[in-house]
Design a protein around this motif. Sequence first.
Motif, PDB file in Angstrom:
ATOM      1  N   ASN A 139      48.831  51.224  20.595  1.00  0.00           N
ATOM      2  CA  ASN A 139      48.128  50.079  21.177  1.00  0.00           C
ATOM      3  C   ASN A 139      48.133  50.136  22.697  1.00  0.00           C
ATOM      4  O   ASN A 139      49.088  50.627  23.296  1.00  0.00           O
ATOM      5  CB  ASN A 139      48.788  48.776  20.733  1.00  0.00           C
ATOM      6  N   PRO A 140      47.067  49.603  23.317  1.00  0.00           N
ATOM      7  CA  PRO A 140      47.054  49.525  24.783  1.00  0.00           C
ATOM      8  C   PRO A 140      48.203  48.638  25.267  1.00  0.00           C
ATOM      9  O   PRO A 140      48.552  47.662  24.609  1.00  0.00           O
ATOM     10  CB  PRO A 140      45.717  48.865  25.103  1.00  0.00           C
ATOM     11  N   ILE A 141      48.792  49.003  26.404  1.00  0.00           N
ATOM     12  CA  ILE A 141      49.922  48.245  26.939  1.00  0.00           C
ATOM     13  C   ILE A 141      49.482  47.569  28.233  1.00  0.00           C
ATOM     14  O   ILE A 141      49.276  48.247  29.238  1.00  0.00           O
ATOM     15  CB  ILE A 141      51.113  49.174  27.209  1.00  0.00           C
ATOM     16  N   PRO A 142      49.336  46.258  28.243  1.00  0.00           N
ATOM     17  CA  PRO A 142      48.915  45.571  29.471  1.00  0.00           C
ATOM     18  C   PRO A 142      49.937  45.784  30.578  1.00  0.00           C
ATOM     19  O   PRO A 142      51.136  45.621  30.362  1.00  0.00           O
ATOM     20  CB  PRO A 142      48.880  44.097  29.062  1.00  0.00           C
ATOM     21  N   THR A 143      49.449  46.188  31.740  1.00  0.00           N
ATOM     22  CA  THR A 143      50.329  46.430  32.885  1.00  0.00           C
ATOM     23  C   THR A 143      49.726  45.700  34.076  1.00  0.00           C
ATOM     24  O   THR A 143      48.855  46.235  34.753  1.00  0.00           O
ATOM     25  CB  THR A 143      50.416  47.941  33.179  1.00  0.00           C
ATOM     26  N   PRO A 144      50.161  44.477  34.335  1.00  0.00           N
ATOM     27  CA  PRO A 144      49.484  43.668  35.352  1.00  0.00           C
ATOM     28  C   PRO A 144      49.760  44.132  36.777  1.00  0.00           C
ATOM     29  O   PRO A 144      50.786  44.760  37.047  1.00  0.00           O
ATOM     30  CB  PRO A 144      50.048  42.269  35.124  1.00  0.00           C
ATOM     31  N   ALA A 145      48.824  43.803  37.630  1.00  0.00           N
ATOM     32  CA  ALA A 145      48.979  44.075  39.049  1.00  0.00           C
ATOM     33  C   ALA A 145      49.929  43.030  39.635  1.00  0.00           C
ATOM     34  O   ALA A 145      50.216  42.019  38.992  1.00  0.00           O
ATOM     35  CB  ALA A 145      47.622  43.990  39.729  1.00  0.00           C
ATOM     36  N   PRO A 146      50.443  43.259  40.862  1.00  0.00           N
ATOM     37  CA  PRO A 146      51.293  42.236  41.492  1.00  0.00           C
ATOM     38  C   PRO A 146      50.546  40.903  41.614  1.00  0.00           C
ATOM     39  O   PRO A 146      49.322  40.899  41.745  1.00  0.00           O
ATOM     40  CB  PRO A 146      51.566  42.826  42.868  1.00  0.00           C
ATOM     41  N   ASP A 147      51.304  39.812  41.583  1.00  0.00           N
ATOM     42  CA  ASP A 147      50.707  38.473  41.650  1.00  0.00           C
ATOM     43  C   ASP A 147      49.709  38.330  42.787  1.00  0.00           C
ATOM     44  O   ASP A 147      48.657  37.729  42.626  1.00  0.00           O
ATOM     45  CB  ASP A 147      51.820  37.434  41.843  1.00  0.00           C
ATOM     46  N   ALA A 148      50.073  38.905  43.926  1.00  0.00           N
ATOM     47  CA  ALA A 148      49.261  38.725  45.116  1.00  0.00           C
ATOM     48  C   ALA A 148      47.850  39.282  44.931  1.00  0.00           C
ATOM     49  O   ALA A 148      46.910  38.834  45.582  1.00  0.00           O
ATOM     50  CB  ALA A 148      49.932  39.407  46.305  1.00  0.00           C
ATOM     51  N   PHE A 149      47.694  40.260  44.026  1.00  0.00           N
ATOM     52  CA  PHE A 149      46.385  40.895  43.865  1.00  0.00           C
ATOM     53  C   PHE A 149      45.709  40.512  42.565  1.00  0.00           C
ATOM     54  O   PHE A 149      44.722  41.109  42.182  1.00  0.00           O
ATOM     55  CB  PHE A 149      46.520  42.414  43.949  1.00  0.00           C
ATOM     56  N   ARG A 150      46.285  39.572  41.844  1.00  0.00           N
ATOM     57  CA  ARG A 150      45.625  39.143  40.610  1.00  0.00           C
ATOM     58  C   ARG A 150      44.468  38.222  40.955  1.00  0.00           C
ATOM     59  O   ARG A 150      44.450  37.596  42.010  1.00  0.00           O
ATOM     60  CB  ARG A 150      46.628  38.440  39.705  1.00  0.00           C
ATOM     61  N   GLY A 151      43.524  38.117  40.039  1.00  0.00           N
ATOM     62  CA  GLY A 151      42.398  37.214  40.272  1.00  0.00           C
ATOM     63  C   GLY A 151      41.346  37.839  41.164  1.00  0.00           C
ATOM     64  O   GLY A 151      41.457  39.005  41.554  1.00  0.00           O
ATOM     65  N   SER A 152      40.341  37.062  41.506  1.00  0.00           N
ATOM     66  CA  SER A 152      39.261  37.619  42.297  1.00  0.00           C
ATOM     67  C   SER A 152      38.946  36.686  43.460  1.00  0.00           C
ATOM     68  O   SER A 152      39.465  35.577  43.535  1.00  0.00           O
ATOM     69  CB  SER A 152      38.024  37.837  41.432  1.00  0.00           C
ATOM     70  N   PHE A 153      38.091  37.138  44.340  1.00  0.00           N
ATOM     71  CA  PHE A 153      37.753  36.331  45.503  1.00  0.00           C
ATOM     72  C   PHE A 153      36.257  36.411  45.756  1.00  0.00           C
ATOM     73  O   PHE A 153      35.556  37.266  45.195  1.00  0.00           O
ATOM     74  CB  PHE A 153      38.542  36.801  46.718  1.00  0.00           C
ATOM     75  N   ASP A 154      35.790  35.509  46.595  1.00  0.00           N
ATOM     76  CA  ASP A 154      34.355  35.434  46.839  1.00  0.00           C
ATOM     77  C   ASP A 154      33.975  36.397  47.950  1.00  0.00           C
ATOM     78  O   ASP A 154      34.025  36.066  49.132  1.00  0.00           O
ATOM     79  CB  ASP A 154      33.977  33.997  47.215  1.00  0.00           C
ATOM     80  N   PHE A 155      33.624  37.601  47.583  1.00  0.00           N
ATOM     81  CA  PHE A 155      33.325  38.640  48.548  1.00  0.00           C
ATOM     82  C   PHE A 155      32.003  38.352  49.260  1.00  0.00           C
ATOM     83  O   PHE A 155      31.838  38.648  50.434  1.00  0.00           O
ATOM     84  CB  PHE A 155      33.260  39.987  47.829  1.00  0.00           C
ATOM     85  N   GLY A 156      31.073  37.737  48.493  1.00  0.00           N
ATOM     86  CA  GLY A 156      29.745  37.439  49.041  1.00  0.00           C
ATOM     87  C   GLY A 156      29.815  36.499  50.221  1.00  0.00           C
ATOM     88  O   GLY A 156      29.147  36.704  51.246  1.00  0.00           O
ATOM     89  N   ALA A 157      30.640  35.468  50.107  1.00  0.00           N
ATOM     90  CA  ALA A 157      30.743  34.477  51.167  1.00  0.00           C
ATOM     91  C   ALA A 157      31.219  35.130  52.464  1.00  0.00           C
ATOM     92  O   ALA A 157      30.775  34.772  53.555  1.00  0.00           O
ATOM     93  CB  ALA A 157      31.695  33.365  50.752  1.00  0.00           C
ATOM     94  N   MET A 158      32.118  36.122  52.325  1.00  0.00           N
ATOM     95  CA  MET A 158      32.632  36.807  53.501  1.00  0.00           C
ATOM     96  C   MET A 158      31.542  37.592  54.211  1.00  0.00           C
ATOM     97  O   MET A 158      31.574  37.788  55.422  1.00  0.00           O
ATOM     98  CB  MET A 158      33.757  37.760  53.115  1.00  0.00           C
ATOM     99  N   LEU A 159      30.565  38.077  53.437  1.00  0.00           N
ATOM    100  CA  LEU A 159      29.487  38.862  54.031  1.00  0.00           C
ATOM    101  C   LEU A 159      28.315  37.989  54.454  1.00  0.00           C
ATOM    102  O   LEU A 159      27.307  38.486  54.934  1.00  0.00           O
ATOM    103  CB  LEU A 159      28.991  39.911  53.034  1.00  0.00           C
TER     104      LEU A 159
END
Lengths: 343, 404
Positions: free
Chosen positions: A156-176
Amino acid sequence: MDAIILQILNGLDKGSAYALIALGLTLIFGTLGVVNFAHGALFMIGAFCAVTLSRILTLSHTVIDETQKDFLGNPLKVDVPYIYDIFGQQTGDAIIDWAVPISILFAIPVMVGIGFAMERGLIKHFYKRPHADQILVTFGLAIVLQEIIKYFYGANPIPTPAPDAFRGSFDFGAMLGFDPNTIIYPYWRLVYFAFSAVIIGAVFAFLQFTTFGMVVRAGMADRETVGLLGINIDKRFTIMFGIAAAVAGLAGVMYAPINSPNYHMGMDFLVLSFVVVVVGGMGSLSGAVLAGFLLGILESFASMAVVLEILPGINQIIIYLVAIIILLTRPRGLMGRKGVMEE
Amino acid sequence: MFGLTKKDATLLVIVAILAIFAPFILNPFPEGSAMAQFNAGYPDLMQRLVIFGIFAIGFNILFGLTGYLSFGHAAFLGVGSYAAIWMMKLLTMNVIPAIIISVAVAGLFSLLVGWISLRRSGIYFSILTLAFAQMSYSLAYSVLTPITGGETGLQPKVDDPRVLDALLGGDSRRANLFGLEMGSTYELAVGGWIFTFNAGYYIAAIVMLAAFYLSIRIFRSPFGMMLRAVKSNQQRLNYTGLNSKPYTLAAFVISGMYAGLAGGLLVAMDTQVGAERMFWTASGEVVLMTILGGAGTLIGPVLGAGFIKYMENIVSKINKTVLEQWFAFMPDGMEDFFITIIYPFVGKGWHLTLGLMFMMVVIFLPGGLVEGGQKIGRIFRRKDRNSSDAELDAAKQRNTPPAE
């Protein structure tokens, strides 16, 4: 416009993975002249390095916690990771959280070791044999490595999460300066892209600006002459194999949070990265990188809803289609040198 | 016999005898004994042994003779399977039209793929065939769902038209050969043994013998000679002013048709198809079979196919409980030790054994199991041991008295 940028960004993470694996493949091909079908397995082992380290870090022992009681009034038994005993709870948690980036340090020696062992133990004996034999023996090796991983880690695939600080997403469009909420991008994919750019840059710089790299490049161009100059080119090529293995491994380590590692991920990526190498031009490093990103981005464009409406299923076959067209019209690939594997 | 030399005829007869008596040979252990799980004499497995034998024989005509390593042959197997199931749905459950159309469609498809792929050789050829196969797989899995059934695959349904069945008055809902159902089985109980004779198996076995005979004829023909020339040095062949492309293309199409035949037979036996049959690892499997048995030899691919299918079905069934039974006679510590050592290589881990064996064969025995057998045979031969082929010839001349 924003849709186009979004697709380019979406293609970057896959493109980075293709580029890194293809870079290693073509490095091995360019130096040793070996077609390594086990390269995808190295990528997979890299991803499992991350899994292994996070398992090691969370290894725990059971203690009786007097402060907590269950409903009968007995003290609870709790599992405490060993790492708490060493660094204390707060630092320990932080280290566990950062397991994936930390695995890079752990993966480099492991991958280089595996690369050396592979080259000295097996591939060395296949330099003089036909390419078909090299494909076959490394294909067998890939099966063996895959099964060993399956035995120890399960299917089975083994979930391996990224560090908390890099989880989730951000609004890249607004920055541009685009409308908000048009381009939402996960942090980790950006990290992955930046990481692969650094690795690719480092490999190129190493080959371009160090004496070692210069000798290796000379060896790629004309192995015999370099050997006649009294340079032990075999040793350097072995080191290059180790580096290529490490590049594939690091690509795998950082890919673990994007897609949970499973035992057949190597085979899935292998076929595609061979296609990438062929499109880029066998033995051309810059071609491999260029083709990797190009095909990754092309794939993400092909999976846009608009495109799928006109050409259903094109996202599944676009890469192969491109490869077939390139192979037939320009057999040397986008940036291939003349005379490499041409018959 | 049949235009074969004595040696080839003997080989054909041996294969025929093995195929005919397979239900006995593969069932050496009495029912209910501890070793009964090594019995392979049940219809499903026996059918697979011969069908994948056909697949490997065909692959060997391409790889063994010309040296072109195709990583996409499962695509032809899959295309043949889809063609066959459509014949069953549209025309009749009789297997004859299904098998004929599967060979024809796979032949046409391989003509297209081969015509394009053979413009390149070496690793480029391998990648091209791989790309085509993966493309066919993806298409069968997604876009072509109306034709291929996508994820669920295809099988005959009650309300299928089956035009010819109504016309002929046959109403069998199962795959049959003029009324003889593929699944019909006769069981013979002798003592503790139960031998199963299955109609489907014997039909597949007869087809396999025909395919084997044809491959011997191809190997011994001038055409086969030309293919060998391609393998040994294509450049030199081209310099003699000879265009090798028609020969390699013909070999590619023939091997594609063999794959289609195998695909059609698979459908005739279990009347269902899924896209995973075309995945590139399935192409890898036929490569494994051919190399393991011995590429370029006549009998090798059949042996390799039988070996792998046997392992897949028998070795994969050995689980921890079975191992515990075997080693139960040992003291506890030793039992655990042996089980821990053997367990990774059997049961779900049988692929590990396969991979290791395959590597060993590629490294030490490029001629496959057949070469291994010959080497062992040579050890036991009394005269002129340790001699190479050329020396053997010399030895033969030395030992035959000069003709008067």
